[in-house]
Design a protein around this motif. Sequence first.
Motif, PDB file in Angstrom:
ATOM      1  N   CYS A  83      -8.535  -3.331   2.525  1.00  0.00           N
ATOM      2  CA  CYS A  83      -7.807  -4.630   2.903  1.00  0.00           C
ATOM      3  C   CYS A  83      -8.786  -5.715   2.965  1.00  0.00           C
ATOM      4  CB  CYS A  83      -7.023  -4.571   4.169  1.00  0.00           C
ATOM      5  SG  CYS A  83      -5.414  -3.298   3.904  1.00  0.00           S
ATOM      6  N   ASP A  84     -10.306  -5.130   2.812  1.00  0.00           N
ATOM      7  CA  ASP A  84     -11.388  -6.254   2.856  1.00  0.00           C
ATOM      8  C   ASP A  84     -12.021  -6.384   1.613  1.00  0.00           C
ATOM      9  OD1 ASP A  84     -13.639  -7.242   3.464  1.00  0.00           O
ATOM     10  OD2 ASP A  84     -14.572  -5.491   4.374  1.00  0.00           O
TER      11      ASP A  84
ATOM     12  N   PHE B  21       0.907  -1.291   0.041  1.00  0.00           N
ATOM     13  CA  PHE B  21      -0.008  -0.049   0.006  1.00  0.00           C
ATOM     14  C   PHE B  21       0.870   1.425   0.075  1.00  0.00           C
ATOM     15  CE2 PHE B  21      -2.595  -3.374   1.397  1.00  0.00           C
ATOM     16  CZ  PHE B  21      -3.891  -3.013   0.681  1.00  0.00           C
ATOM     17  N   ALA B  22       2.212   1.089   0.195  1.00  0.00           N
ATOM     18  CA  ALA B  22       3.124   2.378  -0.031  1.00  0.00           C
ATOM     19  C   ALA B  22       2.936   3.199  -1.095  1.00  0.00           C
ATOM     20  CB  ALA B  22       4.432   1.815   0.102  1.00  0.00           C
ATOM     21  N   PRO B  23       2.576   2.552  -2.413  1.00  0.00           N
ATOM     22  CA  PRO B  23       2.083   3.330  -3.437  1.00  0.00           C
ATOM     23  C   PRO B  23       1.192   4.600  -3.418  1.00  0.00           C
ATOM     24  CG  PRO B  23       2.816   1.172  -4.069  1.00  0.00           C
ATOM     25  CD  PRO B  23       2.497   1.163  -2.683  1.00  0.00           C
ATOM     26  N   VAL B  24       0.029   4.248  -2.839  1.00  0.00           N
ATOM     27  CA  VAL B  24      -0.992   4.907  -2.225  1.00  0.00           C
ATOM     28  C   VAL B  24      -0.505   6.218  -1.543  1.00  0.00           C
ATOM     29  CG1 VAL B  24      -3.186   5.198  -1.248  1.00  0.00           C
ATOM     30  CG2 VAL B  24      -2.662   3.069  -2.636  1.00  0.00           C
ATOM     31  N   LEU B  25       0.289   5.812  -0.507  1.00  0.00           N
ATOM     32  CA  LEU B  25       0.800   6.904   0.255  1.00  0.00           C
ATOM     33  C   LEU B  25       1.880   7.958  -0.431  1.00  0.00           C
ATOM     34  CD1 LEU B  25       1.336   8.198   3.129  1.00  0.00           C
ATOM     35  CD2 LEU B  25       3.005   6.419   3.635  1.00  0.00           C
TER      36      LEU B  25
ATOM     37  N   LEU C 273      -3.466   4.386  -9.790  1.00  0.00           N
ATOM     38  CA  LEU C 273      -2.778   5.626  -9.151  1.00  0.00           C
ATOM     39  C   LEU C 273      -2.672   6.516 -10.266  1.00  0.00           C
ATOM     40  CD1 LEU C 273      -0.647   4.074  -6.639  1.00  0.00           C
ATOM     41  CD2 LEU C 273      -2.801   4.766  -6.170  1.00  0.00           C
ATOM     42  N   SER C 274      -3.699   7.102 -10.878  1.00  0.00           N
ATOM     43  CA  SER C 274      -3.667   7.773 -12.278  1.00  0.00           C
ATOM     44  C   SER C 274      -4.621   8.924 -12.158  1.00  0.00           C
ATOM     45  CB  SER C 274      -3.753   6.858 -13.451  1.00  0.00           C
ATOM     46  OG  SER C 274      -4.009   7.502 -14.548  1.00  0.00           O
TER      47      SER C 274
ATOM     48  N   LYS D 167     -13.334   1.310  -8.597  1.00  0.00           N
ATOM     49  CA  LYS D 167     -12.323   0.372  -8.825  1.00  0.00           C
ATOM     50  C   LYS D 167     -11.788   0.306  -7.304  1.00  0.00           C
ATOM     51  CE  LYS D 167     -12.297   0.572 -13.392  1.00  0.00           C
ATOM     52  NZ  LYS D 167     -13.234  -0.307 -13.994  1.00  0.00           N
ATOM     53  N   TYR D 168     -11.072  -1.120  -7.131  1.00  0.00           N
ATOM     54  CA  TYR D 168     -10.365  -1.344  -5.821  1.00  0.00           C
ATOM     55  C   TYR D 168      -9.171  -1.534  -5.925  1.00  0.00           C
ATOM     56  CZ  TYR D 168     -14.413  -2.082  -2.474  1.00  0.00           C
ATOM     57  OH  TYR D 168     -15.246  -1.965  -1.565  1.00  0.00           O
ATOM     58  N   TYR D 169      -8.322  -0.857  -4.948  1.00  0.00           N
ATOM     59  CA  TYR D 169      -6.873  -0.793  -4.918  1.00  0.00           C
ATOM     60  C   TYR D 169      -6.858  -1.729  -3.824  1.00  0.00           C
ATOM     61  CZ  TYR D 169      -2.065  -0.007  -4.242  1.00  0.00           C
ATOM     62  OH  TYR D 169      -0.709  -0.082  -4.415  1.00  0.00           O
ATOM     63  N   THR D 170      -6.431  -3.059  -3.863  1.00  0.00           N
ATOM     64  CA  THR D 170      -5.998  -3.963  -2.849  1.00  0.00           C
ATOM     65  C   THR D 170      -4.533  -4.370  -2.615  1.00  0.00           C
ATOM     66  OG1 THR D 170      -6.612  -5.780  -4.373  1.00  0.00           O
ATOM     67  CG2 THR D 170      -8.213  -4.765  -2.767  1.00  0.00           C
ATOM     68  N   SER D 171      -3.797  -4.267  -3.628  1.00  0.00           N
ATOM     69  CA  SER D 171      -2.221  -4.594  -3.521  1.00  0.00           C
ATOM     70  C   SER D 171      -1.633  -3.732  -4.785  1.00  0.00           C
ATOM     71  CB  SER D 171      -1.993  -5.878  -3.643  1.00  0.00           C
ATOM     72  OG  SER D 171      -2.334  -6.372  -4.998  1.00  0.00           O
TER      73      SER D 171
END
Length: 174
Positions: free
Chosen positions: A112-113, A24-28, A145-146, A134-138
Motif C-alpha cells: 500500500c506504500d 487486494f482480495a485477488p491476492v488473498l 497474479l500469474s 513488479k508492484y501489486y498496488t490494486s
Amino acid sequence: MCVIVDTNCLASVFECKSENHPQFAPVLEWIISGKGKLIYGGSKYIGELSKARKYLKIINLLKNKGKAICVEKERVDKEQERIEKEITDRDFDDPHLPAIVIVSKCKVICSCDTRSVKFVTLPQLYPKGIDVPKYYTSKRNIDLLSDKYVHDCYKPLNKCNKSDQESIEKLLMQ
C-alpha cells in the motif's frame, strides 16, 4: 505467483472488513484458492510481523499448509545491510523488501506504500539474474497474479485442498 506482502498491506490483504480489501482480495484468493505463495523473511519483516500477532497466526498457518515460505533471515539481513549502505535517503524505509526479493528471487511485491517503489525498483540494487520486482498496488495489477512471475525454484505450484482452504478461511474470520 509468489508474492511478498509488505506489512503495511497485511490488513488490506487478510481483513475482509478492511476498506482497501476489495483492491487486494485477488491476492488473498490467489494464495488460498490458487497457486500463489507468500514469501517473507528477515529480522525487520519478522519484527514488524510480531507486532501484528493476528497476521502472524495466519502466516504460520499458511506456512504449515505450504502456502508461505520464510526465507533465510541471515541472508536477508546481510542484503538489507548492503542496500542500506547504498541508499541513504531518509524516505526509504523498506530496505528489507529488495533484500527479500534478492534472497527469494520473488518477482512481485504487494504494498500500500507507493513511496518505496522508486527505491525498490532501482535496477542497480539487484545482482545479475535477479529480476527487478513488479508492484501489486490494486486490482489494476491483477495480471501479476500469474505463474509467469514465479521463479523456477518455487515450481511446481500447487493449490490448497478444500480442507486446508477451509481452515485458512476459518482463521481469517476470527
